[in-house]
Write a protein that holds these residues in place. Structure first.
Motif, PDB file in Angstrom:
ATOM      1  N   LEU A 133       0.831  -1.203   0.000  1.00 57.33           N
ATOM      2  CA  LEU A 133       0.000   0.000   0.000  1.00 57.33           C
ATOM      3  C   LEU A 133       0.866   1.253   0.000  1.00 57.33           C
ATOM      4  N   ALA A 134       2.006   1.169   0.707  1.00 59.01           N
ATOM      5  CA  ALA A 134       2.879   2.340   0.794  1.00 59.01           C
ATOM      6  C   ALA A 134       3.382   2.751  -0.583  1.00 59.01           C
ATOM      7  N   THR A 135       3.551   1.763  -1.478  1.00 61.66           N
ATOM      8  CA  THR A 135       4.046   2.124  -2.810  1.00 61.66           C
ATOM      9  C   THR A 135       3.048   2.985  -3.567  1.00 61.66           C
ATOM     10  N   MET A 136       1.776   2.940  -3.139  1.00 64.92           N
ATOM     11  CA  MET A 136       0.779   3.760  -3.817  1.00 64.92           C
ATOM     12  C   MET A 136       1.022   5.248  -3.602  1.00 64.92           C
ATOM     13  N   MET A 137       1.820   5.570  -2.584  1.00 66.07           N
ATOM     14  CA  MET A 137       2.044   6.980  -2.287  1.00 66.07           C
ATOM     15  C   MET A 137       3.060   7.603  -3.233  1.00 66.07           C
ATOM     16  N   ILE A 138       3.811   6.769  -3.966  1.00 64.00           N
ATOM     17  CA  ILE A 138       4.788   7.303  -4.906  1.00 64.00           C
ATOM     18  C   ILE A 138       4.096   7.508  -6.248  1.00 64.00           C
ATOM     19  N   GLY A 140       3.252   7.592 -10.080  1.00 64.37           N
ATOM     20  CA  GLY A 140       3.693   6.691 -11.138  1.00 64.37           C
ATOM     21  C   GLY A 140       4.788   7.262 -12.013  1.00 64.37           C
ATOM     22  N   GLU A 141       4.782   8.588 -12.232  1.00 67.60           N
ATOM     23  CA  GLU A 141       5.771   9.202 -13.125  1.00 67.60           C
ATOM     24  C   GLU A 141       7.188   8.969 -12.617  1.00 67.60           C
ATOM     25  N   LEU A 142       7.310   8.879 -11.262  1.00 70.58           N
ATOM     26  CA  LEU A 142       8.641   8.697 -10.692  1.00 70.58           C
ATOM     27  C   LEU A 142       9.232   7.349 -11.083  1.00 70.58           C
ATOM     28  N   PHE A 143       8.356   6.395 -11.381  1.00 69.45           N
ATOM     29  CA  PHE A 143       8.844   5.069 -11.752  1.00 69.45           C
ATOM     30  C   PHE A 143       9.396   5.054 -13.168  1.00 69.45           C
ATOM     31  N   ILE A 145      11.528   6.587 -15.072  1.00 70.79           N
ATOM     32  CA  ILE A 145      12.955   6.557 -15.399  1.00 70.79           C
ATOM     33  C   ILE A 145      13.608   5.261 -14.918  1.00 70.79           C
ATOM     34  N   THR A 146      13.328   4.895 -13.649  1.00 69.61           N
ATOM     35  CA  THR A 146      13.915   3.645 -13.148  1.00 69.61           C
ATOM     36  C   THR A 146      13.442   2.458 -13.976  1.00 69.61           C
ATOM     37  N   ASN A 147      12.147   2.456 -14.286  1.00 65.08           N
ATOM     38  CA  ASN A 147      11.632   1.371 -15.118  1.00 65.08           C
ATOM     39  C   ASN A 147      12.346   1.335 -16.467  1.00 65.08           C
ATOM     40  N   TYR A 148      12.560   2.522 -17.023  1.00 61.73           N
ATOM     41  CA  TYR A 148      13.197   2.608 -18.335  1.00 61.73           C
ATOM     42  C   TYR A 148      14.587   1.978 -18.283  1.00 61.73           C
ATOM     43  N   ILE A 149      15.344   2.354 -17.238  1.00 56.37           N
ATOM     44  CA  ILE A 149      16.705   1.815 -17.107  1.00 56.37           C
ATOM     45  C   ILE A 149      16.661   0.301 -16.937  1.00 56.37           C
ATOM     46  N   THR A 150      15.736  -0.142 -16.097  1.00 54.33           N
ATOM     47  CA  THR A 150      15.615  -1.590 -15.841  1.00 54.33           C
ATOM     48  C   THR A 150      15.337  -2.355 -17.135  1.00 54.33           C
ATOM     49  N   VAL A 151      14.293  -1.941 -17.848  1.00 55.41           N
ATOM     50  CA  VAL A 151      13.925  -2.721 -19.038  1.00 55.41           C
ATOM     51  C   VAL A 151      15.019  -2.607 -20.106  1.00 55.41           C
ATOM     52  N   TRP A 156      14.840  -5.469 -23.116  1.00 59.41           N
ATOM     53  CA  TRP A 156      13.440  -5.678 -23.481  1.00 59.41           C
ATOM     54  C   TRP A 156      12.920  -4.614 -24.436  1.00 59.41           C
ATOM     55  N   MET A 157      13.782  -3.654 -24.820  1.00 61.69           N
ATOM     56  CA  MET A 157      13.287  -2.543 -25.632  1.00 61.69           C
ATOM     57  C   MET A 157      12.661  -3.072 -26.914  1.00 61.69           C
ATOM     58  N   LYS A 158      11.598  -2.419 -27.339  1.00 63.78           N
ATOM     59  CA  LYS A 158      10.905  -2.768 -28.582  1.00 63.78           C
ATOM     60  C   LYS A 158      10.450  -4.222 -28.607  1.00 63.78           C
ATOM     61  N   THR A 159       9.781  -4.629 -27.516  1.00 64.32           N
ATOM     62  CA  THR A 159       9.147  -5.955 -27.494  1.00 64.32           C
ATOM     63  C   THR A 159       7.751  -5.771 -26.907  1.00 64.32           C
ATOM     64  N   TYR A 160       6.928  -6.809 -27.027  1.00 61.99           N
ATOM     65  CA  TYR A 160       5.629  -6.765 -26.349  1.00 61.99           C
ATOM     66  C   TYR A 160       5.816  -6.830 -24.835  1.00 61.99           C
ATOM     67  N   THR A 161       6.847  -7.601 -24.427  1.00 58.45           N
ATOM     68  CA  THR A 161       7.100  -7.781 -22.997  1.00 58.45           C
ATOM     69  C   THR A 161       7.169  -6.449 -22.272  1.00 58.45           C
ATOM     70  N   VAL A 162       7.873  -5.506 -22.863  1.00 60.33           N
ATOM     71  CA  VAL A 162       8.094  -4.250 -22.167  1.00 60.33           C
ATOM     72  C   VAL A 162       6.795  -3.455 -22.047  1.00 60.33           C
ATOM     73  N   LEU A 163       5.868  -3.731 -22.936  1.00 57.43           N
ATOM     74  CA  LEU A 163       4.586  -3.037 -22.858  1.00 57.43           C
ATOM     75  C   LEU A 163       3.666  -3.672 -21.827  1.00 57.43           C
ATOM     76  N   ILE A 164       3.913  -4.962 -21.556  1.00 57.05           N
ATOM     77  CA  ILE A 164       2.986  -5.695 -20.691  1.00 57.05           C
ATOM     78  C   ILE A 164       3.489  -5.803 -19.252  1.00 57.05           C
ATOM     79  N   VAL A 165       4.720  -6.300 -19.096  1.00 63.41           N
ATOM     80  CA  VAL A 165       5.180  -6.718 -17.770  1.00 63.41           C
ATOM     81  C   VAL A 165       5.235  -5.607 -16.716  1.00 63.41           C
ATOM     82  N   PRO A 166       5.797  -4.423 -17.025  1.00 65.50           N
ATOM     83  CA  PRO A 166       5.959  -3.458 -15.935  1.00 65.50           C
ATOM     84  C   PRO A 166       4.651  -3.045 -15.254  1.00 65.50           C
ATOM     85  N   PHE A 167       3.505  -3.256 -15.897  1.00 63.78           N
ATOM     86  CA  PHE A 167       2.260  -2.774 -15.295  1.00 63.78           C
ATOM     87  C   PHE A 167       1.312  -3.899 -14.904  1.00 63.78           C
ATOM     88  N   LEU A 168       1.850  -5.098 -14.768  1.00 62.67           N
ATOM     89  CA  LEU A 168       0.981  -6.228 -14.436  1.00 62.67           C
ATOM     90  C   LEU A 168       0.416  -6.133 -13.025  1.00 62.67           C
TER      91      LEU A 168
END
Lengths: 299, 366
Positions: A133-138, A140-143, A145-151, A156-168
């Motif tokens: 629940l605490a993560t809800m306080m951050i 989404g925009e803050l994620f 850049i970190t998400n971008y670096i991670t993927v 995973w760039m330019k795949t379906y995976t990158v469009l699906i997985v981070p927001f499951l």
């Protein structure tokens, strides 16, 4: 008719008896209410109306300084052109793949974790839930850049995976469904145990049917979210093969003049794209309402 | 199916971790429930009767001890493998299923060798629905049924897989008074017709007495007495059991035993041979009083309530523990309601003497 009514209203005012006064007041009240409702309806419908008529105009007519409220010449060909120029077919397929796969996977994750948090007993359950629940306080925009670096590092760039997985995983949906599950009385679980069900069967046969309105609401919200997502897909998978509909619409209609967009064509494409969502809403309206009203009553 | 409990114990860990106090819900429970009988587990709330029921069903694991169904040790078996039917206090029907689906549900969960063909499932469902007289309501949802009907559905659902044991948790507490009387007869009839060993939990002694073959009286997790309802009523082993059974309740007095005579206040009310001299509690059933001008037990008369067949006499005495003394006497007695005092002779077998410390029964020769 209205004249007659008005006369009747005035007439009744002249009579000035209590009873008639009350009746007149009622009618006036109704007129005000309906006028308000009509005004609101117009405000809501207007953008859609504007989208439709714009999509039927020719480009020169669209660019007139005084916009016309009804196209002089109805250009149905815009729809065909829009479909072809933007390769809407491919965009549709991409968006459908991402939307359906992410909705299904997300539902599975949401239902199972909500069940675990509501029903199963394990060590650290409440702490874990509080952390989620605490993560809800951050925001989404803050994620992003970190998400971008991670993927990017995952390749995973330019795949379906990158469009699906981070927001499951959506903490909000888990929370929503968990609360719904918690309202199901404990005795039902015990009864189901006596009746010989396993946990998973109880979930499937009893909890999911009882929480169905909420689950359908979640499905619709997730589907619409996937359909409407813009920034993330543009960042990570904006190539021919994986482009989603929102980005496709944004970029596909540039005319020969640099930077100029063929708006009627774009509007036609937008109308085509909005249609499936419109259908979803029309058919599932009952469930959306049920979900909202039920959670309201139970409190 | 006879059920045997061997030194069954259930301890709940304390909620407050610091104090570390444990709650003993059921303590050293050992007895045998004979096959095919209707047994009432009776006690005030919090006495561990529901916990006992949940342990029989397997929903809660005992901390110690064993449970046998017949010769099978079921202590370690999970609920679904025990073959029990359980009716919950609030019925716990599945709200999204029709009556028929509710009743079929336990059968649909059978696996392997127990799995039934669809036709037989339907036949069984109709059989139990007829048994509890809800065969007209099969297509309704639980929300469209009255409380009594929901209860019948719950019983049908518990019976449909032919359980070895049927358990009922406060089955009548959610029904209104008239329906309660009717339903308890129903439960009795269904139990007789099916012959399934049935255990039901209640805090209402009248309910337990009226339909049980045997009652088990519990207090704070400890069994007080087991026996046929009439035997337990006539021959309670301690003050708690004597007080718990019977309406109107037993009248309790402070008394003394001296030289083989039982004194209440100054009155030597009864000969009690074989009891040593000591202070005692005396329990006298309302029907244990005989109005007798020359009787040894004197009380202040408060009022006389005529109930037709019987007369209820309300009186008081300085040695009494309860608020008033209520006695039920035959209407043939002509009682002068304006008199100040009334005298009684006591029926010896309706008088119980209890140790003042342990509250255990002290038996005496009549």
């Amino acid at each position: 008719m209205t004249d007659q009514k008005n006369i009747a209203v005035m007439h009744s005012k002249n009579l000035n008896t209590e009873k008639v006064k009350g009746k007149a007041g009622k009618i006036i009240g109704k007129i005000i209410v309906y006028a308000f409702l009509i005004l609101m309806a117009i405000i809501v419908v207007f953008p859609f109306y504007w989208m439709i008529i714009s999509s039927l105009k020719s480009l020169p007519e669209y660019k007139l300084p005084n916009p016309t409220f009804w196209p002089k010449q109805i250009m149905l060909s815009n729809y065909i052109n829009a479909f072809n120029t933007a390769s809407l077919g491919k965009l549709f397929v991409n968006t459908m793949i991402v939307g359906i796969v992410s909705t299904i996977l997300s539902l599975v994750i949401t239902v199972l974790s909500a069940f675990a948090f509501a029903r199963l007993e394990f060590k650290g359950r409440d702490t874990l839930f509080a952390a989620l629940l605490a993560t809800m306080m951050i925001p989404g925009e803050l994620f992003t850049i970190t998400n971008y670096i991670t993927v990017y590092q995952f390749g995973w760039m330019k795949t379906y995976t990158v469009l699906i997985v981070p927001f499951l995983v959506s903490v909000f949906y888990i929370y929503l469904l968990r609360q719904n599950f918690l309202q199901i009385p404990n005795e039902l679980y015990l009864a189901a145990k006596v009746d010989g069900t396993s946990d998973i069967k109880y979930l499937w046969k009893v909890m999911i049917p009882l929480a169905l309105p909420t689950i359908i609401s979640i499905t619709i919200l997730k589907m619409m979210g996937a359909w409407n997502s813009y920034i993330w897909p543009r960042l990570v998978a904006n190539d021919e093969n994986h482009r989603l509909i929102t980005n496709g619409l944004r970029t596909a209609f540039e005319t020969t003049v640099a930077g100029e967009v063929d708006y009627p064509l774009q509007m036609a494409a937008v109308a085509i794209v909005s249609f499936p969502l419109f259908l979803v809403f029309v058919f599932l309206r009952k469930y959306i309402m049920k979900g909202v009203s039920r959670s309201g009553i139970k409190g | 199916m006879k059920i045997v409990f061997e030194i069954l114990t259930k301890i709940f860990p304390s909620r407050n971790k610091k104090s570390g106090e444990e709650v003993v819900a059921v303590n050293d429970f050992s007895f045998t429930i004979p096959d095919g009988k209707l047994i009432g587990l009776l006690g005030p709330s919090g006495c561990g009767k529901s916990t006992t029921l949940y342990m029989i069903s397997g929903l809660q694991k005992p901390t110690g001890g064993k449970i046998f169904f017949g010769d099978d040790d079921v202590t370690e078996l999970t609920t679904e493998k025990r073959g029990v039917g359980l009716v919950f206090q609030n019925y716990a029907l599945y709200p999204h299923m029709t009556v028929k689906q509710n009743i079929l549900f336990p059968l649909q969960n059978l696996r392997g060798a127990d799995k039934l063909p669809k036709k037989e499932m339907l036949e069984r469902a109709h059989y139990v629905a007829k048994l509890v007289q809800i065969d007209e309501l099969m297509e309704r949802k639980p929300s469209e049924l009255s409380g009594g009907q929901q209860q019948r559905v719950a019983i049908a659902r518990a019976l449909v897989k032919m359980p070895r044991v049927l358990l009922l948790d406060e089955p009548l507490s959610n029904l209104d008074a008239r329906l309660r009387l009717q339903t308890r007869e129903e439960i009795r009839r269904i139990q007789r017709e099916t012959g399934i060993t049935t255990i039901f939990v209640t805090h209402d002694q009248e309910e337990a007495m009226s339909i049980s073959d045997m009652i088990v009286v519990m207090k704070l997790g400890v069994v007080q007495q087991i026996g046929k309802p009439q035997d337990v009523y006539d021959d309670p082993t301690n003050l708690f059991v004597a007080k718990f059974l019977g309406t109107p309740p037993v009248n309790v007095f402070n008394g003394t035993v001296k030289d083989g005579k039982l004194y209440i206040g100054e009155d030597a009310v009864l000969d009690v041979k074989g009891v040593s001299d000591q202070d005692v509690y005396v329990g006298i059933r309302p029907e244990g009083f005989i109005v007798d001008e020359n009787g040894p037990f004197h009380c202040n008369l408060r009022s006389v309530e005529v109930m037709g067949r019987d007369v209820s006499v309300v009186s008081d005495n300085p040695a009494m523990q309860s608020a008033v003394i209520r006695s039920i006497v035959d209407a043939d007695n002509k009682i002068d309601a304006t008199a100040q005092t009334i005298s009684y002779t006591l029926k010896p077998h309706k008088v119980f003497v209890f140790n003042k410390e342990t509250e255990e029964r002290i038996y005496f020769e009549v």
